[in-house]
Design an enzyme around this catalytic site. Structure first.
Site, PDB file in Angstrom:
ATOM      1  N   CYS A 288      53.886  12.007 -19.641  1.00 37.67           N
ATOM      2  CA  CYS A 288      54.477  10.989 -18.777  1.00 37.67           C
ATOM      3  C   CYS A 288      55.837  10.552 -19.334  1.00 37.67           C
ATOM      4  O   CYS A 288      56.275  11.025 -20.387  1.00 37.67           O
ATOM      5  CB  CYS A 288      53.544   9.787 -18.685  1.00 37.67           C
ATOM      6  SG  CYS A 288      53.486   8.824 -20.221  1.00 37.67           S
TER       7      CYS A 288
ATOM      8  N   HIS B 284      48.385   6.282 -24.810  1.00 39.32           N
ATOM      9  CA  HIS B 284      48.178   7.583 -24.175  1.00 39.32           C
ATOM     10  C   HIS B 284      47.838   8.586 -25.274  1.00 39.32           C
ATOM     11  O   HIS B 284      47.960   8.281 -26.469  1.00 39.32           O
ATOM     12  CB  HIS B 284      49.445   8.019 -23.449  1.00 39.32           C
ATOM     13  CG  HIS B 284      49.663   7.316 -22.147  1.00 39.32           C
ATOM     14  ND1 HIS B 284      50.596   7.738 -21.239  1.00 39.32           N
ATOM     15  CD2 HIS B 284      49.063   6.231 -21.595  1.00 39.32           C
ATOM     16  CE1 HIS B 284      50.574   6.950 -20.182  1.00 39.32           C
ATOM     17  NE2 HIS B 284      49.656   6.020 -20.375  1.00 39.32           N
TER      18      HIS B 284
ATOM     19  N   CYS C 291      55.565   9.000 -22.975  1.00 41.31           N
ATOM     20  CA  CYS C 291      55.302  10.001 -24.010  1.00 41.31           C
ATOM     21  C   CYS C 291      56.476  10.962 -24.160  1.00 41.31           C
ATOM     22  O   CYS C 291      56.799  11.384 -25.273  1.00 41.31           O
ATOM     23  CB  CYS C 291      53.995  10.725 -23.704  1.00 41.31           C
ATOM     24  SG  CYS C 291      52.572   9.599 -23.756  1.00 41.31           S
TER      25      CYS C 291
ATOM     26  N   GLU D 119      49.355  11.291 -26.467  1.00 42.60           N
ATOM     27  CA  GLU D 119      50.448  11.619 -27.382  1.00 42.60           C
ATOM     28  C   GLU D 119      50.780  10.436 -28.286  1.00 42.60           C
ATOM     29  O   GLU D 119      51.040  10.608 -29.483  1.00 42.60           O
ATOM     30  CB  GLU D 119      51.706  12.029 -26.595  1.00 42.60           C
ATOM     31  CG  GLU D 119      51.517  13.260 -25.732  1.00 42.60           C
ATOM     32  CD  GLU D 119      51.058  12.969 -24.318  1.00 42.60           C
ATOM     33  OE1 GLU D 119      51.308  13.816 -23.454  1.00 42.60           O
ATOM     34  OE2 GLU D 119      50.446  11.901 -24.063  1.00 42.60           O
TER      35      GLU D 119
ATOM     36  N   ASP E 261      46.630   4.216 -15.228  1.00 38.65           N
ATOM     37  CA  ASP E 261      47.194   4.942 -16.367  1.00 38.65           C
ATOM     38  C   ASP E 261      48.576   5.497 -16.060  1.00 38.65           C
ATOM     39  O   ASP E 261      49.427   5.560 -16.940  1.00 38.65           O
ATOM     40  CB  ASP E 261      46.255   6.080 -16.792  1.00 38.65           C
ATOM     41  CG  ASP E 261      46.644   6.675 -18.127  1.00 38.65           C
ATOM     42  OD1 ASP E 261      46.617   5.942 -19.134  1.00 38.65           O
ATOM     43  OD2 ASP E 261      46.988   7.869 -18.162  1.00 38.65           O
TER      44      ASP E 261
ATOM     45  N   ASN F 249      43.695   9.476 -25.270  1.00 36.45           N
ATOM     46  CA  ASN F 249      44.013   8.297 -24.493  1.00 36.45           C
ATOM     47  C   ASN F 249      42.951   7.236 -24.776  1.00 36.45           C
ATOM     48  O   ASN F 249      41.760   7.502 -24.650  1.00 36.45           O
ATOM     49  CB  ASN F 249      44.045   8.661 -23.004  1.00 36.45           C
ATOM     50  CG  ASN F 249      44.554   7.547 -22.141  1.00 36.45           C
ATOM     51  OD1 ASN F 249      44.029   6.440 -22.171  1.00 36.45           O
ATOM     52  ND2 ASN F 249      45.579   7.835 -21.353  1.00 36.45           N
TER      53      ASN F 249
END
Length: 150
Positions: free
Chosen positions: A84, A55, A87, A57, A147, A44
């Site tokens: 999330c 992020h 992602c 990923e 975030d 991240n």
């Protein structure tokens, strides 16, 4: 847990620790092919790069570079935290068939959507991942809330 899962999660966890040491959110990820080649890894970087989308990923995908979409269908994406919505969308877009996460105690992402779309989801419930994320959330709740879109 297989040897491959331990290896993959460790790469992701090393990335999470790197982010934390840079003052960022400690979430790491990596993409590993079926022949154990690390195609991309990242962490991240929302704080470090003032980015709305980097992020863990997304950073791993970015660092993998431009690859044919079919490449990812033969890969596992490892992440230290449950993915999330953003992602999860990228995981589905590129056709990953397998996601291995370190934990979903500190954040429960869209695992259900992944499973509904035929993605194998493995939660390793890794204590080191849980502790690192909990520590960050306690230290910097405002950054964490930003975030996750709160």
């Amino acid at each position: 847990m297989t040897f491959d899962d331990k290896k993959g999660l460790q790469v992701a966890l090393d990335q999470a620790k790197k982010s934390y040491s840079e003052g960022g959110i400690p979430i790491g990820s990596c993409i590993i092919s079926s022949d154990d080649t690390v195609l991309g890894q990242g962490h991240n970087e929302r704080i470090q790069k003032h980015s709305a989308i980097l992020h863990g990923e997304m950073s791993a995908l970015e660092n993998a570079g431009r690859l044919p979409g079919k490449t990812y269908k033969d890969c596992t994406i490892y992440t230290t935290l449950s993915p999330c919505s953003m992602c999860t969308g990228a995981i589905l877009l590129y056709g990953f068939k397998r996601v291995v996460m370190g934990e979903n105690v500190n954040f429960l992402g869209n695992e259900k959507l992944l499973i509904e779309n035929g993605v194998e989801v493995v939660n390793l419930n890794d204590q080191e991942c849980i502790d690192l994320m909990a520590k960050f959330i306690k230290e910097k709740p405002q950054d964490w809330n930003e975030d996750i879109g709160e």
